[in-house]
Motif scaffolding. Structure first.
Motif, short mmCIF file in Angstrom:
data_model
loop_
_atom_site.label_atom_id
_atom_site.label_comp_id
_atom_site.label_asym_id
_atom_site.label_seq_id
_atom_site.Cartn_x
_atom_site.Cartn_y
_atom_site.Cartn_z
N GLU A 26 3.18 1.29 7.63
CA GLU A 26 2.74 0.10 6.90
C GLU A 26 1.29 0.31 6.46
O GLU A 26 0.40 0.47 7.30
CB GLU A 26 2.87 -1.14 7.78
N THR A 28 -1.97 -1.01 3.99
CA THR A 28 -2.57 -2.09 3.23
C THR A 28 -3.52 -1.49 2.19
O THR A 28 -4.33 -0.62 2.52
CB THR A 28 -3.34 -3.05 4.14
N THR A 63 -4.74 -7.66 -2.90
CA THR A 63 -4.39 -6.90 -1.70
C THR A 63 -2.88 -6.77 -1.63
O THR A 63 -2.15 -7.74 -1.87
CB THR A 63 -4.91 -7.60 -0.43
N LYS A 65 0.62 -4.72 0.41
CA LYS A 65 1.11 -4.04 1.62
C LYS A 65 2.31 -3.19 1.24
O LYS A 65 3.27 -3.66 0.61
CB LYS A 65 1.50 -5.06 2.69
N THR A 67 5.28 -1.04 2.81
CA THR A 67 6.10 -0.72 3.97
C THR A 67 7.02 0.43 3.56
O THR A 67 7.72 0.35 2.55
CB THR A 67 6.94 -1.93 4.42
N TYR A 75 6.54 -2.49 -1.98
CA TYR A 75 5.12 -2.75 -2.22
C TYR A 75 4.97 -4.22 -2.61
O TYR A 75 5.46 -4.64 -3.66
CB TYR A 75 4.64 -1.84 -3.34
N GLU A 78 -0.12 -9.40 -1.22
CA GLU A 78 -0.44 -10.38 -0.18
C GLU A 78 -0.89 -11.67 -0.85
O GLU A 78 -1.70 -11.66 -1.78
CB GLU A 78 -1.56 -9.85 0.72
N CYS A 224 -6.47 2.48 0.24
CA CYS A 224 -5.85 2.09 1.50
C CYS A 224 -6.94 1.67 2.48
O CYS A 224 -7.90 2.41 2.73
CB CYS A 224 -5.05 3.26 2.08
#
Length: 278
Positions: A26, A28, A63, A65, A67, A75, A78, A224
């Motif tokens: 994961e 960010t 932002t 995230k 996974t 993708y 947030e 990242c």
């Protein structure tokens, strides 16, 4: 671009487990896009100009995230709290960095899906993954706990012309296509780490022998800021569904037409505000 290196990178790296069958990671990412807009000469109060520029800045800092496992990734942007007084501004001013929907990649099958909402209508873009002709270099740098290697590629990018979007109704428009969009070849610079041997990265980027930790083009940097390998809270990676199925080319055509409508509406509204009360 160097200004973004001030970000604190929290990269948690238990290497053991990367090759496990149930491996998952994961990451960010912080994304920032620079927008070249000059409102000098516009007939509007200074506080209004500052408000517009702040909305543009907020709309182009996001932002996400990612996974991922060995072959799939999702993708997601947030969510962030909307600032008081912003109204629907970010959706208008984020044209240079459209968020779209959740971007699903299956690198084994070579396909991606992304669910987009466009002016109240839902579209499911389902198409082949775009492939860049990456040139692997020997230059390295440290990103958090990882040694990252440089790779470059040339990519043709077509973006809305923000200057044209802010042009008032009635101003010279000899070449509307040229005004509404700018298309050019730009160099993409990616930094990937072979320590995490998955062909994944933020958004549409992939195809390198390691996870992409940073990628930049001429106006956007995606970095990242946090990486967790085999998190305790596992998430299901699955493709989005629903909406009208279209190819990327079909969706781009629809989006272009809708953006032209938005531009005309904004010019008309902007002209009225500019000529109205101080």
């Amino acid at each position: 671009m160097k200004n973004y290196l001030f970000l604190l990178l929290i990269l948690i790296t238990p290497i053991t487990g990367i090759y496990a069958q149930d491996f998952q990671g994961e990451a960010t990412y912080f994304s920032k896009t620079s927008v070249d807009i000059n409102l000098d000469g516009r007939q509007m109060p200074e506080d209004r100009k500052k408000q517009i520029m702040q909305r543009i800045k907020d709309a182009n800092e996001r932002t996400y995230k990612l996974t991922f496992d060995k072959t799939q990734s999702i993708y997601k942007e947030e969510e962030k709290l909307e600032q008081p007084g912003n109204g629907r501004g970010p959706s208008r001013f984020g044209m240079m960095n459209p968020s779209g929907g959740d971007y699903y990649k299956d690198v084994k099958e070579g396909r991606y899906k992304v669910k987009n909402e466009l002016l109240g209508k839902i579209f499911m873009v389902d198409d082949e993954l775009p492939q860049l002709d990456w040139k692997l270099g020997g230059e390295t740098k440290q990103i958090g706990n990882y040694t990252a290697f440089k790779a470059t590629a040339i990519k043709s990018i077509k973006r809305p012309n923000m200057r044209a979007m802010f042009r008032r109704r009635g101003e010279n428009t000899e070449n509307k296509e040229e005004e509404e969009f700018i298309e050019k070849d730009v160099e993409i610079v990616a930094w990937y780490t072979p320590d995490i041997p998955v062909s994944q990265g933020p958004g549409e980027y992939w195809g390198l022998p390691g996870l992409i930790l940073e990628v930049t083009d001429d106006v956007t940097v995606v970095l990242c800021t946090k990486l967790v390998i085999n998190p305790a809270d596992r998430k299901e990676i699955k493709a989005p569904n629903g909406g009208k199925k279209v190819t990327q080319k079909e969706y781009d055509k629809i989006a272009k037409e809708k953006m032209a409508e938005m531009r005309e509406n904004f010019r008309g509204g902007g002209g009225r505000r500019g000529g109205g009360r101080p």
